[in-house]
Design an enzyme around this catalytic site. Structure first.
Site, mmCIF file in Angstrom:
data_model
loop_
_atom_site.group_PDB
_atom_site.id
_atom_site.type_symbol
_atom_site.label_atom_id
_atom_site.label_comp_id
_atom_site.label_asym_id
_atom_site.label_seq_id
_atom_site.Cartn_x
_atom_site.Cartn_y
_atom_site.Cartn_z
ATOM 1 N N CYS A 1 0.799 -1.234 0.000
ATOM 2 C CA CYS A 1 0.000 0.000 0.000
ATOM 3 C C CYS A 1 0.835 1.289 0.000
ATOM 4 O O CYS A 1 0.620 2.157 -0.868
ATOM 5 C CB CYS A 1 -0.974 -0.002 1.173
ATOM 6 S SG CYS A 1 -1.810 -1.567 1.447
ATOM 7 N N ARG B 1 6.212 -10.812 6.383
ATOM 8 C CA ARG B 1 5.567 -10.553 7.670
ATOM 9 C C ARG B 1 6.064 -11.577 8.685
ATOM 10 O O ARG B 1 6.089 -12.774 8.407
ATOM 11 C CB ARG B 1 4.045 -10.631 7.534
ATOM 12 C CG ARG B 1 3.491 -9.586 6.574
ATOM 13 C CD ARG B 1 1.990 -9.695 6.392
ATOM 14 N NE ARG B 1 1.533 -8.770 5.351
ATOM 15 C CZ ARG B 1 0.279 -8.704 4.898
ATOM 16 N NH1 ARG B 1 -0.629 -9.531 5.406
ATOM 17 N NH2 ARG B 1 -0.043 -7.856 3.963
ATOM 18 N N GLN C 1 1.918 -11.735 -3.545
ATOM 19 C CA GLN C 1 0.489 -11.473 -3.698
ATOM 20 C C GLN C 1 0.206 -10.592 -4.908
ATOM 21 O O GLN C 1 1.003 -9.734 -5.267
ATOM 22 C CB GLN C 1 -0.089 -10.835 -2.425
ATOM 23 C CG GLN C 1 0.406 -9.445 -2.089
ATOM 24 C CD GLN C 1 -0.382 -8.837 -0.937
ATOM 25 O OE1 GLN C 1 -1.552 -9.134 -0.739
ATOM 26 N NE2 GLN C 1 0.272 -7.986 -0.167
ATOM 27 N N ASP D 1 -1.764 -7.715 -6.043
ATOM 28 C CA ASP D 1 -2.323 -6.615 -5.256
ATOM 29 C C ASP D 1 -2.469 -5.395 -6.156
ATOM 30 O O ASP D 1 -1.618 -5.136 -7.003
ATOM 31 C CB ASP D 1 -1.366 -6.309 -4.095
ATOM 32 C CG ASP D 1 -2.017 -5.470 -3.017
ATOM 33 O OD1 ASP D 1 -3.263 -5.402 -2.984
ATOM 34 O OD2 ASP D 1 -1.285 -4.878 -2.209
ATOM 35 N N HIS E 1 -4.183 -1.134 -6.194
ATOM 36 C CA HIS E 1 -4.840 -0.013 -5.525
ATOM 37 C C HIS E 1 -5.463 0.874 -6.594
ATOM 38 O O HIS E 1 -4.781 1.314 -7.525
ATOM 39 C CB HIS E 1 -3.839 0.753 -4.658
ATOM 40 C CG HIS E 1 -3.352 -0.071 -3.497
ATOM 41 N ND1 HIS E 1 -2.284 -0.920 -3.604
ATOM 42 C CD2 HIS E 1 -3.831 -0.185 -2.235
ATOM 43 C CE1 HIS E 1 -2.105 -1.528 -2.438
ATOM 44 N NE2 HIS E 1 -3.023 -1.102 -1.598
ATOM 45 N N LYS F 1 -15.000 -3.530 3.995
ATOM 46 C CA LYS F 1 -14.346 -4.367 2.992
ATOM 47 C C LYS F 1 -15.216 -5.570 2.664
ATOM 48 O O LYS F 1 -16.096 -5.955 3.439
ATOM 49 C CB LYS F 1 -12.972 -4.840 3.468
ATOM 50 C CG LYS F 1 -13.008 -5.679 4.751
ATOM 51 C CD LYS F 1 -11.617 -6.154 5.125
ATOM 52 C CE LYS F 1 -11.677 -7.007 6.403
ATOM 53 N NZ LYS F 1 -10.389 -7.676 6.686
ATOM 54 N N HIS G 1 -8.496 -1.079 -2.167
ATOM 55 C CA HIS G 1 -7.457 -2.108 -2.123
ATOM 56 C C HIS G 1 -8.058 -3.370 -2.735
ATOM 57 O O HIS G 1 -9.057 -3.882 -2.234
ATOM 58 C CB HIS G 1 -7.034 -2.409 -0.683
ATOM 59 C CG HIS G 1 -6.529 -1.222 0.074
ATOM 60 N ND1 HIS G 1 -5.208 -1.099 0.470
ATOM 61 C CD2 HIS G 1 -7.168 -0.115 0.527
ATOM 62 C CE1 HIS G 1 -5.062 0.039 1.139
ATOM 63 N NE2 HIS G 1 -6.237 0.654 1.186
#
Length: 332
Positions: free
Chosen positions: A19, A48, A66, A68, A70, A154, A200
């Protein structure tokens, strides 16, 4: 997050999410309302520091890849763009023949004044927008109070793996907070600066986790279009049939079929059994008749029935099956 690393006079951290990076990409240029929606996506690796007890195969790991994205939109574009995300998720699930899933609309808990961004109107508008899109599409979903992200509601798609609790595959999160924190703006029709809204979007989320789930769901019986090896060629006798087998191999390779040739000095029954064990969708058996009459004899994974067709016809049938993304793994 993993601990920071100091190298010379600089400090580095392993990226736990995409992000902030995408926010910085957006902020690198001045944008007009005419530019929106702007979609920034990547297949990126994140790290992580999950607790050791939470690690599980490739379903939950400490470094994962991933898909991903935005989506930077105006408030008026939220509904249309959110619908496109849901449509994309449904399209992908249809192509992969995934049927056992459910949608969850995660909402804030209005009584919790600490966890969530303090803007009642923003929350009400955002939740009503997502709810309206889901109702318009006509899909079933359940509302989960208190499961929203701190920055907005979400939509999560939940699946049940073979072992353990449900996991989230796809998600679309509405975010009014992060663009403001990064001072992101666009020039509106009246020349004023406005803050965009961010969606997202992750269709498969963690690729590692999705692969784990999908292999469990299919038990490794992947459709021909998706299988790593689509066709396995077995000559009955290398001395007499290997040349024709190589001819078929090159024919299929020229059409980008993922094909391998098993020319090992092993018994035919052993190689056939191994091809079934590997769950290769289609196995070709080439002997005298096939060589002399330009035929291929093939057997599908999970079937004991063998078919013989002209080699060009087989190629056309195979390419059409791959193009149409058929799922009849055992089909005749």
């Amino acid at each position: 997050m993993f601990p920071s690393m100091k190298v010379d006079d600089e400090e580095f951290v392993l990226r736990p999410m995409n992000c902030p990076h995408h926010m910085m990409v957006y902020s690198n240029e001045i944008h007009s309302y005419r530019d929106l929606p702007i979609r920034i996506g990547e297949i990126g690796r994140d790290c992580r520091y999950e607790a050791s007890g939470a690690l599980k195969g490739i379903e939950r790991v400490r470094t994962f890849c991933q898909n991903d994205a935005h989506l930077f939109v105006t408030k008026d574009q939220i509904e249309e763009e959110f619908k496109k995300v849901v449509d994309l998720i449904l399209e992908c699930y249809k192509e992969l023949n995934i049927k056992n899933y459910k949608f969850e609309l995660s909402l804030r808990d209005p009584e919790d004044k600490v966890k969530y961004h303090p803007d009642d109107k923003m929350w009400d508008d955002a939740e009503d927008t997502l709810r309206k899109v889901l109702n318009d599409i006509g899909i079933d979903y359940v509302e989960k109070i208190g499961e929203a992200a701190f920055y907005g509601p979400k939509l999560d798609v939940q699946v049940k793996p073979a072992v353990g609790p449900e996991i989230t595959i796809s998600t679309c999160q509405l975010d009014f907070c992060l663009p403001a924190k990064f001072n992101l703006t666009y020039v509106d029709k009246d020349g004023s600066r406005k803050t965009p809204v961010v969606l997202h979007r992750a269709v498969f989320g963690s690729i590692d986790r999705f692969i784990a789930f999908y292999l469990e769901e299919t038990k490794g019986n992947l459709p021909t279009w998706l299988a790593p090896i689509q066709v396995n060629i077995i000559p009955v006798n290398n001395e007499y049939h290997l040349e024709y087998a190589n001819e078929i191999l090159e024919m299929l390779k020229n059409d980008n079929v993922r094909v391998e040739l098993d020319d090992r000095d092993e018994k035919l029954s052993y190689k056939m059994r191994e091809s079934q064990t590997k769950k290769i969708p289609i196995t070709l058996i080439l002997g005298d008749k096939e060589r002399d009459e330009n035929l291929v004899s093939y057997r599908r994974h999970g079937s004991n029935k063998t078919y013989s067709v002209q080699k060009d016809m087989f190629k056309d049938l195979l390419l059409n099956e791959i193009k149409l993304k058929k799922y009849e793994v055992k089909a005749d």
